[in-house]
Every structure is written in structure tokens, then in C-alpha cells.
Design a protein around this motif. Structure first.
Motif, short mmCIF file in Angstrom:
data_model
loop_
_atom_site.label_atom_id
_atom_site.label_comp_id
_atom_site.label_asym_id
_atom_site.label_seq_id
_atom_site.Cartn_x
_atom_site.Cartn_y
_atom_site.Cartn_z
N TYR A 168 0.84 -1.21 0.00
CA TYR A 168 0.00 0.00 0.00
C TYR A 168 0.87 1.25 0.00
O TYR A 168 0.68 2.16 -0.81
CB TYR A 168 -0.92 -0.01 1.22
CG TYR A 168 -1.86 1.18 1.28
CD1 TYR A 168 -3.01 1.21 0.51
CD2 TYR A 168 -1.58 2.26 2.12
CE1 TYR A 168 -3.87 2.31 0.56
CE2 TYR A 168 -2.44 3.34 2.18
CZ TYR A 168 -3.58 3.36 1.40
OH TYR A 168 -4.42 4.43 1.45
N THR A 169 1.84 1.32 0.92
CA THR A 169 2.69 2.50 1.00
C THR A 169 3.58 2.61 -0.24
O THR A 169 3.89 3.72 -0.68
CB THR A 169 3.56 2.46 2.26
OG1 THR A 169 4.31 1.22 2.30
CG2 THR A 169 2.71 2.57 3.52
N LEU A 190 -8.66 2.23 -0.87
CA LEU A 190 -8.42 1.23 -1.92
C LEU A 190 -7.96 1.78 -3.26
O LEU A 190 -7.40 1.01 -4.06
CB LEU A 190 -9.72 0.43 -2.16
CG LEU A 190 -10.28 -0.35 -0.96
CD1 LEU A 190 -11.63 -0.95 -1.33
CD2 LEU A 190 -9.31 -1.42 -0.51
N GLU A 191 -8.17 3.07 -3.54
CA GLU A 191 -7.96 3.52 -4.92
C GLU A 191 -6.52 3.43 -5.39
O GLU A 191 -6.24 2.94 -6.48
CB GLU A 191 -8.47 4.96 -5.11
CG GLU A 191 -8.33 5.42 -6.54
CD GLU A 191 -9.05 6.72 -6.83
OE1 GLU A 191 -9.15 7.07 -8.01
OE2 GLU A 191 -9.52 7.38 -5.89
N PHE A 239 -14.33 7.24 2.01
CA PHE A 239 -13.49 6.37 2.84
C PHE A 239 -12.96 5.19 2.03
O PHE A 239 -11.77 4.85 2.11
CB PHE A 239 -14.30 5.87 4.04
CG PHE A 239 -13.55 4.87 4.88
CD1 PHE A 239 -12.53 5.29 5.72
CD2 PHE A 239 -13.86 3.51 4.82
CE1 PHE A 239 -11.83 4.36 6.49
CE2 PHE A 239 -13.18 2.60 5.60
CZ PHE A 239 -12.15 3.02 6.43
N LEU A 240 -13.83 4.55 1.23
CA LEU A 240 -13.39 3.41 0.42
C LEU A 240 -12.36 3.83 -0.62
O LEU A 240 -11.39 3.10 -0.88
CB LEU A 240 -14.59 2.76 -0.26
CG LEU A 240 -15.56 2.00 0.64
CD1 LEU A 240 -16.77 1.51 -0.15
CD2 LEU A 240 -14.86 0.82 1.32
N ILE A 243 -4.32 13.13 -5.85
CA ILE A 243 -5.20 14.29 -5.72
C ILE A 243 -6.64 13.84 -5.49
O ILE A 243 -7.37 14.41 -4.67
CB ILE A 243 -5.11 15.19 -6.98
CG1 ILE A 243 -3.67 15.66 -7.22
CG2 ILE A 243 -6.07 16.37 -6.86
CD1 ILE A 243 -3.09 16.47 -6.10
N ARG A 244 -7.05 12.80 -6.21
CA ARG A 244 -8.40 12.27 -6.02
C ARG A 244 -8.57 11.69 -4.62
O ARG A 244 -9.64 11.79 -4.01
CB ARG A 244 -8.71 11.20 -7.07
CG ARG A 244 -9.23 11.80 -8.36
CD ARG A 244 -9.65 10.72 -9.34
NE ARG A 244 -10.34 9.61 -8.70
CZ ARG A 244 -11.59 9.64 -8.26
NH1 ARG A 244 -12.29 10.75 -8.36
NH2 ARG A 244 -12.13 8.58 -7.70
N LEU A 245 -7.52 11.07 -4.09
CA LEU A 245 -7.59 10.56 -2.72
C LEU A 245 -7.83 11.71 -1.74
O LEU A 245 -8.63 11.58 -0.81
CB LEU A 245 -6.29 9.83 -2.35
CG LEU A 245 -6.11 8.42 -2.87
CD1 LEU A 245 -4.76 7.87 -2.42
CD2 LEU A 245 -7.22 7.51 -2.37
#
Length: 401
Positions: free
Chosen positions: A9-10, A268-269, A263-264, A147-149
Motif C-alpha cells: 500500500y505505501t 483502496l484507490e 473512505f473506500l 489528488i483524487r484521494l
């Protein structure tokens, strides 16, 4: 196993420039404060007492302001640059958000909403060009995703806080919070971002830029995004009314359900985008998949009165959004290298602004005359047409290449 998942993830965030992270922080603060927009239809019906037909027309002015703002933002970005355009948009919209609480009549609200969106949405083409300027070409999709996150983390926090503010102080508090956070985001932009570094890292200037109006594949893509936006944006106007009127959810419960989307996406994105990038499928294929899942979310809403269908619909919408938006952003940025980036990204923003003009109003009118079930079926049909246009575009691009 958990440590491996965490490292994966990171790792998906690796190799992004600090300026992209600064942009994400500014966007997070700005988006978390934009609490009025998800509750606008409820504010107009419950607090101001307008009919669904009147709300539909007010939201059309919202969309017209968004279109005009996107066009203005593109023009300003091509003339004075993305940095000044973003700063001006944030600071001036902070004032207009506060003032929006005072109009009372139908026409006053139409004009007020138009002016707010005219200034606020000038930010959108500028931030897309800023992403292109601050990010490496190979990291562009993930920079867009970051940016979307930030947008969706703000969106997950904003509606939940907004619902609490409405419960505690009424709708007026939302306008003040919106204004203050826009101003804070503008101040941070001035403090954190160095426009000289953006210029030093920008893509090579095209000395013979192509007019966006002559790029026929891009115009077909924009039309497909108009239809997708028409469907997607129902979740910001008619769907909250569906939650309130059919399933009897409170503002706080609606805020929590809308917050699930953000949140999802936050969770996850980025890993999902990295996974899909490795598979090296066509960008257009992924956009079509996202549009299809968004259409399926409306099919779920028609499955019955069980409260779980709302969660299923939100999950389908969220996965579709996670796939469609980053890759559509990337495709638009790739085509923008052919011409004036501000104009190209303005058209991309206008595609979704058009959804605000026609989508909200049409959705309200359809519900008013035919009910929610027919309206959701109509959205499914539009999603199918959008997918069909994207399949056509894929064949055109193969010939072009």
C-alpha cells in the motif's frame, strides 16, 4: 502478511514529488470544507421550501456556472498560468461561499449559485495542469489518483461533519465553514507551492499547439464523459433525495453513507490503480469498466426497500469511480500535450459541468413526473451509451496509432 499488504500500500505512493503532496494537502482542506454542495438539494427543499422543479432549475444554474468557470479557468491557465488561477479561485470563492447563505428568492439563489461555481470551478483546469507540471510522466496517473484521494478523503469527512453542523447549528454554519476552508487552502497554496519549480519540471512547450476543436477522438471522449457525468452526478442531487424520501434517512445518516464513498476510495484507490497499471490494459478499457459499474449501481437501487441495496449501490459506484476518473484524467492529460493544456483540461472539466446543467435538472424533472424507478432505469441506459461510445473511441485510437 499484514506487513506485506502495508508495504504494498505505501509502495504505491512512492516516487511522487513533494509538490504533488502539497497539491493534495491543499485539495484535501478545500474539499473537506465544501460541505454545502452534497446538501444543496436538501437545503433548497427543506430549509428554503422550493419545489423539486425549482431546485432542478437552480441546480442548472449551478451547472452553467461550473461550465463557465471551467472555460474561464482554462483560458486563465493558458494566459496567466495555473498558479495564479488556483490562488485567485480559492480566495475569491471563499468570500462567495459565505455570501451564498443570504439570497432568499429563486432568482437571487440562481445568480448566487452561478457566481459561486463560476469562481470555484476555475480551479479545476488549473489543478489538472499543475499535476502535469509537477509530476513525472510515468507517475501521472498515480499523481492524479493522489489528488483524487485527497478529494475523496475530504468528501468522506466533509458530509459527515456537515450533517453534524446541520443538526447542531442549521444550514448557515455550512456556508461559513466552506468560506473559511477555501481561504485556508488559498493561503497554504501561497505558502507551500513554488511556481518556479513547476515551470522547471513542466512538460516541453508545444510551439504549434493543436486546437482542441480539431481533435475529433478527444471530442468523442468528452461526449462519453458528459453522459458518464450525467449519471455519476445524480449521487449529489437526486440520490440524496431518494435516501431521504424513500428510505427515510436523516441528514446525518445520508452524510455517513456519502462518506462511505470517500473512505473506500481513500483506502483502496491507489493500490487498485497500481494493480491495473501493471496489467497494461487500454486506458479506454478501464474508463468503460468504470462507467459500466456506475450504471450497475443504479440497478442496485431498484432492487427493493432493503437498506442494504443503498450500500451495494454505493460500493458499485465507488469502484466505478475509482477506475473511471484517474484513467480519464490521464487520457485527457495525454491528449493535452498536443495543444494548449488549459483548453484541453477545460473541456474535460466542462464534460462534468454539463452534467450539473442537464443531469440534476433532468433527474429532478424525471422524478417529479415518473418517480425514482424510471429515473434510475434512464441512468442505466445513459451509462450503456457511454460505454458504447468508449468502445467506438477505442477502435478509432487503434487506427490513429
Amino acid at each position: 502478511m499484514l506487513s506485506a499488504i502495508f508495504r504494498s500500500y505505501t509502495g504505491s505512493f512512492g516516487d511522487l514529488r513533494k509538490e504533488v503532496w502539497f497539491l493534495a494537502l491543499i485539495t484535501l482542506i478545500n474539499r473537506a470544507g465544501t460541505m454545502v454542495i452534497p446538501f444543496l438539494s436538501l437545503y433548497l427543499t427543506k430549509s428554503k421550501g422550493f419545489s423539486l422543479e425549482e431546485v432542478g432549475w437552480i441546480l442548472s444554474f449551478f451547472g452553467m456556472g461550473s461550465v463557465a468557470g471551467s472555460w474561464l479557468g482554462g483560458k486563465l491557465t493558458d494566459t496567466i498560468g495555473h498558479y495564479k488561477t488556483m490562488t485567485g479561485s480559492l480566495i475569491f470563492s471563499s468570500v462567495l461561499f459565505v455570501l451564498l447563505q443570504f439570497p432568499q428568492s429563486f432568482w437571487e439563489l440562481c445568480i448566487g449559485v452561478f457566481l459561486v461555481m463560476l469562481v470555484a470551478d476555475a480551479f479545476r483546469p488549473a489543478v489538472f495542469v499543475a499535476i502535469s507540471a509537477y509530476s513525472k510522466p510515468q507517475n501521472r496517473t498515480r499523481s492524479v489518483t493522489l489528488i483524487r484521494l485527497a478529494i475523496n478523503l475530504g468528501f468522506s469527512v466533509g458530509p459527515a461533519i456537515g450533517g453534524s453542523i446541520i443538526a447542531g447549528t442549521g444550514y448557515a454554519g455550512l456556508f461559513w465553514v466552506d468560506g473559511i476552508t477555501c481561504l485556508l487552502a488559498g493561503i497554504l497554496l501561497l505558502k507551500l507551492l513554488d511556481p518556479k519549480k513547476a515551470l522547471a519540471n513542466a512538460t516541453e512547450v508545444n510551439l504549434k499547439p493543436q486546437s482542441v476543436l480539431k481533435d475529433k477522438p478527444y471530442l468523442l471522449f468528452i461526449f462519453a464523459m458528459v453522459l458518464f457525468g450525467f449519471v455519476f452526478l445524480q449521487y449529489f442531487s437526486t440520490v440524496p433525495l431518494f435516501y431521504a424520501q424513500v428510505h427515510r434517512l436523516s441528514e446525518f445518516e445520508i452524510g455517513v453513507l456519502l462518506g462511505l464513498n470517500g473512505f473506500l476510495i481513500f483506502l483502496l484507490e491507489m493500490p487498485l490503480i497500481k494493480f491495473l497499471e501493471i496489467r497494461k490494459k487500454s486506458v479506454i478499457t478501464y474508463i468503460g469498466l468504470g462507467a459500466a459499474l456506475t450504471g450497475l449501481s443504479f440497478l442496485a437501487l431498484n432492487l427493493g426497500q432493503w437498506i442494504g441495496v443503498l450500500v451495494i449501490g454505493m460500493v458499485l459506484l465507488t469502484v466505478g469511480e475509482m477506475i473511471a476518473f484517474p484513467f480519464s484524467n490521464t487520457f485527457a492529460l495525454q491528449r493535452a500535450d498536443k495543444g494548449r493544456q488549459g483548453s484541453y483540461m477545460a473541456f474535460y472539466s466542462i464534460a462534468f459541468s454539463a452534467g450539473h446543467i442537464f443531469g440534476h435538472n433532468s433527474g429532478m424533472q424525471l422524478i417529479n413526473h415518473f418517480g425514482f424507478t424510471v429515473t434510475w432505469n434512464f441512468m442505466i441506459v445513459l451509462a450503456v451509451i457511454s460505454c458504447g461510445l468508449l468502445i467506438w473511441l477505442k477502435f478509432i485510437l487503434k487506427k490513429e496509432n
